[in-house]
Design a protein around this motif. Structure first.
Motif, PDB file in Angstrom:
ATOM      1  N   PRO A  15      47.207  33.068  44.906  1.00  0.00           N
ATOM      2  CA  PRO A  15      46.281  34.412  45.550  1.00  0.00           C
ATOM      3  C   PRO A  15      44.933  34.486  44.754  1.00  0.00           C
ATOM      4  O   PRO A  15      44.855  35.592  43.748  1.00  0.00           O
ATOM      5  CB  PRO A  15      47.317  35.109  45.842  1.00  0.00           C
ATOM      6  N   ALA A  16      44.119  34.602  45.826  1.00  0.00           N
ATOM      7  CA  ALA A  16      42.910  35.395  45.712  1.00  0.00           C
ATOM      8  C   ALA A  16      42.789  37.196  45.432  1.00  0.00           C
ATOM      9  O   ALA A  16      43.003  37.880  46.176  1.00  0.00           O
ATOM     10  CB  ALA A  16      41.769  35.086  46.377  1.00  0.00           C
ATOM     11  N   PRO A  17      42.735  37.853  44.473  1.00  0.00           N
ATOM     12  CA  PRO A  17      42.564  39.293  44.284  1.00  0.00           C
ATOM     13  C   PRO A  17      41.174  39.822  44.323  1.00  0.00           C
ATOM     14  O   PRO A  17      40.187  39.462  45.313  1.00  0.00           O
ATOM     15  CB  PRO A  17      42.223  39.208  42.596  1.00  0.00           C
ATOM     16  N   ASN A  18      41.862  41.126  45.181  1.00  0.00           N
ATOM     17  CA  ASN A  18      40.369  41.982  45.716  1.00  0.00           C
ATOM     18  C   ASN A  18      39.195  42.171  45.090  1.00  0.00           C
ATOM     19  O   ASN A  18      38.094  41.900  45.413  1.00  0.00           O
ATOM     20  CB  ASN A  18      41.017  43.237  46.006  1.00  0.00           C
ATOM     21  N   LYS A  19      39.828  42.019  43.822  1.00  0.00           N
ATOM     22  CA  LYS A  19      38.787  42.820  42.894  1.00  0.00           C
ATOM     23  C   LYS A  19      38.730  41.261  41.084  1.00  0.00           C
ATOM     24  O   LYS A  19      40.136  41.093  41.192  1.00  0.00           O
ATOM     25  CB  LYS A  19      39.032  43.871  41.663  1.00  0.00           C
ATOM     26  N   PRO A  20      38.270  41.427  40.516  1.00  0.00           N
ATOM     27  CA  PRO A  20      37.721  39.945  39.821  1.00  0.00           C
ATOM     28  C   PRO A  20      38.416  40.508  38.200  1.00  0.00           C
ATOM     29  O   PRO A  20      38.477  41.218  38.166  1.00  0.00           O
ATOM     30  CB  PRO A  20      36.369  39.328  39.369  1.00  0.00           C
ATOM     31  N   SER A  21      39.371  40.019  37.935  1.00  0.00           N
ATOM     32  CA  SER A  21      39.596  39.574  36.543  1.00  0.00           C
ATOM     33  C   SER A  21      38.537  39.586  35.517  1.00  0.00           C
ATOM     34  O   SER A  21      38.255  38.437  35.807  1.00  0.00           O
ATOM     35  CB  SER A  21      41.031  39.480  36.564  1.00  0.00           C
ATOM     36  N   ILE A  22      38.275  40.338  34.572  1.00  0.00           N
ATOM     37  CA  ILE A  22      37.046  39.865  33.480  1.00  0.00           C
ATOM     38  C   ILE A  22      37.461  39.884  32.378  1.00  0.00           C
ATOM     39  O   ILE A  22      37.973  40.810  31.867  1.00  0.00           O
ATOM     40  CB  ILE A  22      36.186  39.738  33.954  1.00  0.00           C
ATOM     41  N   SER A  23      38.192  38.354  31.709  1.00  0.00           N
ATOM     42  CA  SER A  23      38.328  38.852  29.985  1.00  0.00           C
ATOM     43  C   SER A  23      37.189  38.486  28.981  1.00  0.00           C
ATOM     44  O   SER A  23      36.990  36.756  29.471  1.00  0.00           O
ATOM     45  CB  SER A  23      39.589  38.303  30.308  1.00  0.00           C
ATOM     46  N   LEU A  24      36.540  38.334  27.842  1.00  0.00           N
ATOM     47  CA  LEU A  24      35.602  38.072  27.220  1.00  0.00           C
ATOM     48  C   LEU A  24      36.013  37.349  26.498  1.00  0.00           C
ATOM     49  O   LEU A  24      35.483  37.327  24.901  1.00  0.00           O
ATOM     50  CB  LEU A  24      34.042  38.570  26.796  1.00  0.00           C
ATOM     51  N   THR A  25      37.209  37.398  25.974  1.00  0.00           N
ATOM     52  CA  THR A  25      37.808  36.411  25.025  1.00  0.00           C
ATOM     53  C   THR A  25      38.388  34.451  25.617  1.00  0.00           C
ATOM     54  O   THR A  25      38.369  34.483  27.239  1.00  0.00           O
ATOM     55  CB  THR A  25      39.034  37.303  25.151  1.00  0.00           C
ATOM     56  N   PRO A  26      38.971  34.464  24.838  1.00  0.00           N
ATOM     57  CA  PRO A  26      38.984  32.627  24.792  1.00  0.00           C
ATOM     58  C   PRO A  26      40.050  32.771  25.408  1.00  0.00           C
ATOM     59  O   PRO A  26      40.835  33.306  24.912  1.00  0.00           O
ATOM     60  CB  PRO A  26      38.702  32.148  23.361  1.00  0.00           C
ATOM     61  N   PRO A  27      41.078  31.567  26.654  1.00  0.00           N
ATOM     62  CA  PRO A  27      42.373  31.486  27.042  1.00  0.00           C
ATOM     63  C   PRO A  27      42.817  30.804  25.713  1.00  0.00           C
ATOM     64  O   PRO A  27      42.675  30.392  24.008  1.00  0.00           O
ATOM     65  CB  PRO A  27      42.090  30.390  27.886  1.00  0.00           C
TER      66      PRO A  27
END
Length: 254
Positions: free
Chosen positions: A240-252
């Motif tokens: 499901p697509a969230p209303n707001k983006p999820s952002i992390s500047l870390t590697p998976p």
């Protein structure tokens, strides 16, 4: 005694014939312009590539045909309006004068790309895009991409580490020449001047997308179709697509 009617010389037939031909020519030209304008607005148009960000898939000066009838999908090369603050002088395209712009609008000249960008669509709404796995590959929904067929020779998939979830109604895009592309990655830390969340500008609204590039048509020696690379076929469906983006500047996780 009766008056003799005065004879008047009839107008030369060739004059009336010329007038009819001129009117017909004008109608044909106007009709052609109308049809061309409609096709440009709803079916497709041509763009000139203004920058190096999609090399070697697209070179500066290439003319590409962009169609507007079908929905874009993951892996497409897409043209879109600047979502806000993306364009620098090298990517903005050269704006034509009023006459040139008129011929662009009616579809008789390729669009100079002023105010537009062209990138590869990497993430659809709900997709999780991350860089990178233990082998240095870009991940979409956990599936590594084999980008060797379109990535610029010598470029890494990304020198920047990140994990994002694409929000509803938006897409995540990257240039094929990653080291020369100001794409979604570059804007993950941007502050929204309109009061939005940090990084919102990294995700292109779908209503800003003009269409998908389907072919290079000029120069003649570079004529080729543009399709979706096979590697995208293995990507799982998004959540499901969230209303707001999820952002992390870390590697998976490796």
């Amino acid at each position: 005694m009766t008056d003799t009617p005065t004879k008047t010389d009839p107008k030369p037939a060739h004059r009336s014939g010329f007038g009819a031909a001129a009117r017909e020519f004008v109608l044909i030209v106007v009709g052609a312009l109308i049809v061309s304008s409609i096709l440009r607005a709803f079916v497709g148009q041509m763009f000139i590539i203004p920058s190096e960000s999609m090399e070697n898939t697209l070179l500066v000066g290439d003319r590409v045909v962009v169609e507007k009838l079908t929905d874009v999908k993951r892996g497409d090369v897409v043209v879109f309006e600047d979502p806000g603050g993306w364009l620098g002088p090298e990517e903005s395209g050269q704006k034509r004068g009023s006459i040139g712009r008129f011929f662009e609008i009616v579809g008789l000249l390729p669009d100079s790309s002023h105010g537009h960008l062209i990138k590869r669509l990497i993430g659809m709404p709900g997709d999780k895009v991350a860089c990178c796995d233990s082998k240095g590959r870009l991940l979409v929904n956990g599936q590594p991409l084999d980008e060797t067929k379109y990535l610029y020779p010598g470029d890494a998939p990304s020198q920047m580490e990140f994990q994002v979830t694409v929000p509803a109604g938006r897409i995540f895009v990257m240039g094929d020449h990653r080291s020369a592309s100001g794409d979604s990655r570059v804007h993950l830390q941007d502050l929204d001047a309109n009061g939005g969340n940090q990084g919102d500008a990294a995700f292109v609204p779908l209503d800003k997308v003009t269409g998908r590039a389907i072919a290079i048509v000029w120069p003649a020696g570079r004529w080729s179709k543009l399709g979706v690379p096979d590697t995208f076929k293995a990507v799982p469906a998004p959540g499901p697509a969230p209303n707001k983006p999820s952002i992390s500047l870390t590697p998976p996780p490796k």
